[in-house]
Motif scaffolding. Structure first.
Motif, short mmCIF file in Angstrom:
data_model
loop_
_atom_site.label_atom_id
_atom_site.label_comp_id
_atom_site.label_asym_id
_atom_site.label_seq_id
_atom_site.Cartn_x
_atom_site.Cartn_y
_atom_site.Cartn_z
N ASP A 1 16.06 -14.73 10.53
CA ASP A 1 16.21 -14.12 11.85
C ASP A 1 17.65 -14.22 12.34
O ASP A 1 18.26 -13.23 12.77
CB ASP A 1 15.26 -14.83 12.83
CG ASP A 1 15.25 -14.19 14.21
OD1 ASP A 1 15.49 -12.98 14.31
OD2 ASP A 1 14.98 -14.92 15.18
N ASP A 2 18.25 -15.42 12.25
CA ASP A 2 19.63 -15.60 12.71
C ASP A 2 20.61 -14.83 11.83
O ASP A 2 21.59 -14.26 12.33
CB ASP A 2 19.99 -17.09 12.69
CG ASP A 2 19.43 -17.83 13.91
OD1 ASP A 2 18.87 -17.17 14.80
OD2 ASP A 2 19.57 -19.07 13.97
N GLY A 3 20.37 -14.82 10.53
CA GLY A 3 21.26 -14.10 9.63
C GLY A 3 21.28 -12.61 9.89
O GLY A 3 22.34 -11.96 9.86
N MET A 4 20.13 -12.03 10.17
CA MET A 4 20.06 -10.61 10.48
C MET A 4 20.63 -10.32 11.86
O MET A 4 21.31 -9.31 12.07
CB MET A 4 18.62 -10.11 10.35
CG MET A 4 18.12 -10.17 8.91
SD MET A 4 16.51 -9.38 8.66
CE MET A 4 16.96 -7.65 8.87
N ARG A 5 20.41 -11.21 12.81
CA ARG A 5 20.98 -11.04 14.14
C ARG A 5 22.50 -11.03 14.08
O ARG A 5 23.17 -10.33 14.82
CB ARG A 5 20.48 -12.17 15.06
CG ARG A 5 20.85 -11.99 16.53
CD ARG A 5 20.37 -13.19 17.35
NE ARG A 5 18.92 -13.35 17.24
CZ ARG A 5 18.05 -12.68 17.98
NH1 ARG A 5 18.48 -11.77 18.85
NH2 ARG A 5 16.76 -12.89 17.83
N ALA A 6 23.06 -11.85 13.17
CA ALA A 6 24.51 -11.94 13.03
C ALA A 6 25.09 -10.80 12.19
O ALA A 6 26.32 -10.67 12.10
CB ALA A 6 24.89 -13.27 12.40
N GLY A 7 24.24 -10.01 11.57
CA GLY A 7 24.73 -8.91 10.74
C GLY A 7 25.17 -9.34 9.36
O GLY A 7 25.82 -8.57 8.64
N LEU A 8 24.81 -10.57 8.94
CA LEU A 8 25.19 -11.05 7.62
C LEU A 8 24.11 -10.78 6.59
O LEU A 8 24.36 -10.85 5.38
CB LEU A 8 25.50 -12.55 7.66
CG LEU A 8 26.61 -12.98 8.63
CD1 LEU A 8 26.91 -14.46 8.46
CD2 LEU A 8 27.88 -12.16 8.42
N LEU A 9 22.91 -10.50 7.04
CA LEU A 9 21.81 -10.09 6.17
C LEU A 9 21.32 -8.73 6.62
O LEU A 9 21.38 -8.39 7.80
CB LEU A 9 20.64 -11.08 6.27
CG LEU A 9 20.83 -12.50 5.73
CD1 LEU A 9 19.55 -13.31 5.97
CD2 LEU A 9 21.19 -12.49 4.26
N THR A 10 20.81 -7.96 5.67
CA THR A 10 20.20 -6.68 6.00
C THR A 10 18.75 -6.67 5.52
O THR A 10 18.38 -7.44 4.62
CB THR A 10 20.95 -5.51 5.33
OG1 THR A 10 20.76 -5.59 3.91
CG2 THR A 10 22.43 -5.55 5.68
N LEU A 11 17.97 -5.80 6.11
CA LEU A 11 16.57 -5.68 5.69
C LEU A 11 16.48 -5.22 4.24
O LEU A 11 15.62 -5.70 3.49
CB LEU A 11 15.84 -4.70 6.62
CG LEU A 11 14.35 -4.49 6.33
CD1 LEU A 11 13.59 -5.80 6.42
CD2 LEU A 11 13.78 -3.45 7.27
#
Length: 386
Positions: free
Chosen positions: A207-217
């Motif tokens: 959740d935090d990684g995607m919120r930060a834009g460092l992970l993508t779906l």
């Protein structure tokens, strides 16, 4: 009242505390494990977790997790499993809340810096530092140092991941004060607390990684078991935009893991004919945990998170900066101990290894913010590379 199973930890059968206490009825009708939990919540070191790194160093965003919110989430998952299994919820919760107290500023980067600084003096380990902090460095009571926690609490913190064959100096010191039976398995409450920690950060860090834009779906869906669950959710909410569905994926993943732990743990208890907490400690395996199939998926998820989030270039740069600041502060306090607050400087031992360990105790208790401020105060700028 929830009926405890015979293999649960019973506060009435606790092995006690290092310092004998006369029960004070003015402080409420609480049993020993409830008192442990409350002592953790009211401690200074627990409050400091609100400004300590979870994934992101000194996060600017208000919505990212920190050690404090992570610990609360672990406690929620731990209590849920403890209740379902008929374990002692209060001991489980206390272990969950306390498990990260020994972490220094900047997470594992800060720990690496302290490990290097103490390499010739026994090293540094955040798990042992948790016990050291709660048993020695917290001083809220007039007649002894530490929170004077129960044996079961200290045992669970010491070996929640299993028997300890080669304890670090700090853990050996705690064990000398109160024999924690390091060679045996811990209580089932401690085992549940440990797996609750894995479940929480495995999923919430997504959740935090995607919120930060460092992970993508798209990256996340490269994991087959995540892609399978995502498809189920999309089918379930076909009329909802995908942007709204990530929290549902996180909840589903947590639920699947929790249910797997409950099923596996019950099967292990039955298969091993576990009847008492003594049987739990004398088992030749971890009783509370994932099935083999779920453990394989969980390892794959961890590997993905290390590759794509924890070792992301932005994360590595931030970690290197944090490690550098802690290393700088170690050198500064060794060379000029008067830079420490008067209470710490006046208590600084003359001889090693006690001297450097005292400095490490001070540094390990710092929040990210406090460490940055002290670094700027000493070196004149927020960060400095040599």
């Amino acid at each position: 009242m929830i009926q405890l199973q015979s293999y649960a930890s019973d506060p009435a059968d606790s092995r006690g505390r290092l310092h004998d206490e006369k029960r004070d009825v003015t402080r409420g009708p609480r049993d020993d494990f409830q008192r442990d939990r409350d002592r953790i919540i009211h401690s200074i070191s627990f409050r400091r977790l609100r400004h300590k790194t979870q994934v992101f160093v000194a996060p600017d965003g208000d919505h990212y997790r920190v050690r404090l919110t992570h610990s609360l989430e672990v406690a929620q998952i731990g209590r849920t499993m403890a209740r379902a299994l008929g374990l002692n919820e209060d001991l489980t919760e206390a272990l969950c809340l306390a498990h990260d107290i020994g972490h220094p500023p900047f997470g594992h980067a800060g720990e690496d810096a302290l490990q290097e600084a103490l390499a010739e003096f026994g090293g540094f380990d955040h798990n042992a530092q948790t016990i050291r902090t709660l048993s020695m460095l917290e001083t809220p009571y007039p007649r002894w140092d530490g929170l004077n926690l129960t044996w079961e609490m200290l045992e669970g913190l010491a070996k929640h991941n299993g028997p300890v064959v080669k304890p670090t100096w700090a853990l050996a010191e705690a064990n000398d004060a109160m024999d924690l039976d390091l060679h045996s398995w811990p209580s089932l409450e401690a085992q549940v607390a440990a797996i609750a920690d894995d479940i929480a950060y495995d999923n919430h860090d997504i959740d935090d990684g995607m919120r930060a834009g460092l992970l993508t779906l798209d990256q996340l869906l490269e994991l087959p078991f995540i892609a399978e669950r995502w498809q189920v959710i999309c089918d379930r909410f076909a009329d909802v935009s995908q942007e709204r569905l990530l929290p549902e994926l996180i909840r589903d993943q947590i639920g699947l893991m929790v249910n797997d732990v409950l099923e596996t743990t019950r099967a292990n208890v039955e298969g091993l004919s576990v009847q008492s907490s003594h049987d739990v400690r004398q088992a030749d395996q971890m009783i509370g945990g994932f099935s083999d199939a779920m453990a394989e998926k969980e390892r794959a998820l961890k590997g993905f998170m290390y590759e794509n989030l924890y070792h992301h270039p932005k994360q590595m740069a931030a970690a290197e900066e944090g490690k550098m600041m802690v290393a700088d502060l170690v050198r500064a306090y060794r060379e000029q101990p008067e830079l420490m607050p008067a209470s710490w400087a006046s208590a600084l031992p003359e001889e090693e290894p006690e001297r450097i360990r005292h400095i490490a105790d001070f540094l390990a208790g710092m929040t990210d913010r406090y460490a940055r401020d002290r670094h700027q105060e000493i070196f004149g700028e927020p960060h400095r590379r040599k």
